[in-house]
Write a protein that holds these residues in place. Structure first.
Motif, PDB file in Angstrom:
ATOM      1  N   UNK B  31     -22.824 -47.102 -25.409  1.00  0.00           N
ATOM      2  CA  UNK B  31     -23.998 -47.809 -25.904  1.00  0.00           C
ATOM      3  C   UNK B  31     -25.110 -47.694 -24.870  1.00  0.00           C
ATOM      4  N   UNK B  33     -28.650 -49.645 -23.770  1.00  0.00           N
ATOM      5  CA  UNK B  33     -29.533 -50.786 -23.955  1.00  0.00           C
ATOM      6  C   UNK B  33     -30.444 -50.955 -22.749  1.00  0.00           C
ATOM      7  N   UNK B  89     -31.783 -52.160 -27.848  1.00  0.00           N
ATOM      8  CA  UNK B  89     -31.161 -50.840 -28.044  1.00  0.00           C
ATOM      9  C   UNK B  89     -32.154 -49.729 -27.715  1.00  0.00           C
ATOM     10  N   UNK B  92     -34.035 -43.001 -29.879  1.00  0.00           N
ATOM     11  CA  UNK B  92     -34.256 -41.585 -29.586  1.00  0.00           C
ATOM     12  C   UNK B  92     -35.739 -41.310 -29.316  1.00  0.00           C
ATOM     13  N   UNK B 133     -37.984 -51.059 -29.267  1.00  0.00           N
ATOM     14  CA  UNK B 133     -36.540 -51.033 -29.506  1.00  0.00           C
ATOM     15  C   UNK B 133     -36.236 -51.501 -30.930  1.00  0.00           C
ATOM     16  N   UNK B 134     -35.345 -50.796 -31.636  1.00  0.00           N
ATOM     17  CA  UNK B 134     -35.070 -51.150 -33.033  1.00  0.00           C
ATOM     18  C   UNK B 134     -34.244 -52.430 -33.197  1.00  0.00           C
ATOM     19  N   UNK B 135     -33.472 -52.793 -32.185  1.00  0.00           N
ATOM     20  CA  UNK B 135     -32.649 -54.014 -32.244  1.00  0.00           C
ATOM     21  C   UNK B 135     -32.844 -54.744 -30.924  1.00  0.00           C
ATOM     22  N   UNK B 136     -33.450 -55.925 -30.994  1.00  0.00           N
ATOM     23  CA  UNK B 136     -33.823 -56.689 -29.802  1.00  0.00           C
ATOM     24  C   UNK B 136     -33.084 -58.024 -29.822  1.00  0.00           C
ATOM     25  N   UNK B 137     -32.395 -58.316 -28.725  1.00  0.00           N
ATOM     26  CA  UNK B 137     -31.467 -59.452 -28.696  1.00  0.00           C
ATOM     27  C   UNK B 137     -31.818 -60.376 -27.532  1.00  0.00           C
ATOM     28  N   UNK B 177     -27.409 -47.809 -37.613  1.00  0.00           N
ATOM     29  CA  UNK B 177     -27.920 -47.342 -36.321  1.00  0.00           C
ATOM     30  C   UNK B 177     -28.559 -45.957 -36.408  1.00  0.00           C
ATOM     31  N   UNK B 182     -31.187 -45.295 -33.130  1.00  0.00           N
ATOM     32  CA  UNK B 182     -30.569 -45.719 -31.873  1.00  0.00           C
ATOM     33  C   UNK B 182     -29.911 -44.508 -31.218  1.00  0.00           C
ATOM     34  N   UNK B 183     -30.045 -44.411 -29.893  1.00  0.00           N
ATOM     35  CA  UNK B 183     -29.440 -43.303 -29.157  1.00  0.00           C
ATOM     36  C   UNK B 183     -28.078 -43.706 -28.618  1.00  0.00           C
TER      37      UNK B 183
END
Lengths: 222, 222
Positions: B31, B33, B89, B92, B133-137, B177, B182-183
């Protein structure tokens, strides 16, 4: 894009299976490995894990997360009893059989027999390897760390032997995972074939990031 | 193929950088991040990590491995001082700038400014997100576990908020993903764009593994 906000209370109110799939997507792509073990009675076992992580290179340490009292139980008790186990990268050629190892077979059934994955035993190593895996690793169990926050355990092992086709090893020691046809995972059930975008230069302040093969500048300071 | 055997003593005798790249290839894909943090003085920081791992869904827990006294030090001390941080995440589209965050910038330099990655602050959350970032937590720091075997630390955090484009969420809660771009990573410097092979059915003994979208049988018992 405008991302949507999911608060913790909104996450908690998701339907349980929906929530588990959502949460399992958050880390991004996952490593996929088959853990090979054998019990003191000589019954072998293989199960897929998506949490194998590099913990260090000197000594070479890999860790993975296990639930203590579920599917993974046979694997965990075998590792603790035997002191050694194998990790075998999942390939795109056998990913569906690898997935099937997560079915809850009875203890007396070896997932090797149930799924058709071929086992290999090697001299002096008391744990089975997966013959069709492109990168096969023998580990010595070093430590189990209890994660008190949720009752899972972290299994840490030291790499003792590696079995890999030398054609997959690049001149600088890197293993070409795309050439190996190693699979990546996501969530609970996604299997992927990654394509290389770039291997890049070591990052230094005020130097551009370049592609190792072509020298192309992929990033540079403004 | 006939795999070649690399014993531990052969691994130890490899040239140091060669060995590190070889060992880092063993877990398979990683993964990727970006960890976003802020210091008590208000200086923010972003750094790439390749060890974020799912530790559990109830409560939602993510962990990552940090070296205690190196590059990651600012990030780690910020997390401990502030109690919260973000994971974002890597996509690319910005992977080269994400890689550049691993350069050893002086403490007073924010990697956001140095790399051009755009920061976003959101109401009530005292850590910066990566806008692209496509998914931010957003996570709350829960525990630091010292790994005595090699001096690394495992940082465990609980997911508090997620920011993601709802178009990326499939009907069952899984985040797509590949659609998110996501890369995935490998080794120390490989960046990959994964392509979906299949999302598969939940595995049960004596049932075939089928593709969730097409129903195609991908594995069945002999």
């Amino acid at each position: 894009m405008t991302p949507k906000h999911f608060s913790r209370s909104e996450i908690e109110s998701m339907e349980q299976r929906y929530r588990v799939k959502f949460i399992n997507s958050l880390p991004g792509y996952k490593s996929l490995n088959l853990v090979g073990t054998i019990s003191p009675d000589g019954e072998d076992n293989v199960s897929i894990v998506s949490t194998v992580t590099h913990f260090g290179s000197a000594p070479p340490l890999l860790g993975y997360v296990s639930r203590p009292a579920t599917v993974d139980r046979h694997t965990l008790s075998n590792i603790e009893a035997n002191g050694c186990y194998t990790l075998n990268q999942v390939s795109t050629a056998h990913f569906a059989a690898a997935h099937q190892t997560s079915a809850r077979y009875p203890r007396e059934t070896s997932e090797f027999d149930a799924t058709g994955l071929e086992r290999v035993f090697r001299d002096g190593i008391e744990a089975p390897f997966v013959a069709s895996s492109p990168v096969q690793i023998h580990l010595e169990f070093r430590q189990k760390i209890d994660i008190e926050l949720n009752g899972t355990v972290l299994i840490l092992g030291e790499v003792k032997d590696v079995f890999v086709d030398p054609k997959l090893i690049e001149t600088d020691g890197n293993i070409d995972l795309a050439l190996a046809a190693t699979a990546a995972g996501s969530g609970l059930d996604g299997y992927y074939a990654p394509e290389l975008i770039s291997r890049v230069s070591y990052a230094k302040p005020d130097q551009p990031v370049t592609d190792l093969a072509t020298g192309e500048e992929l990033w540079k300071s403004c």
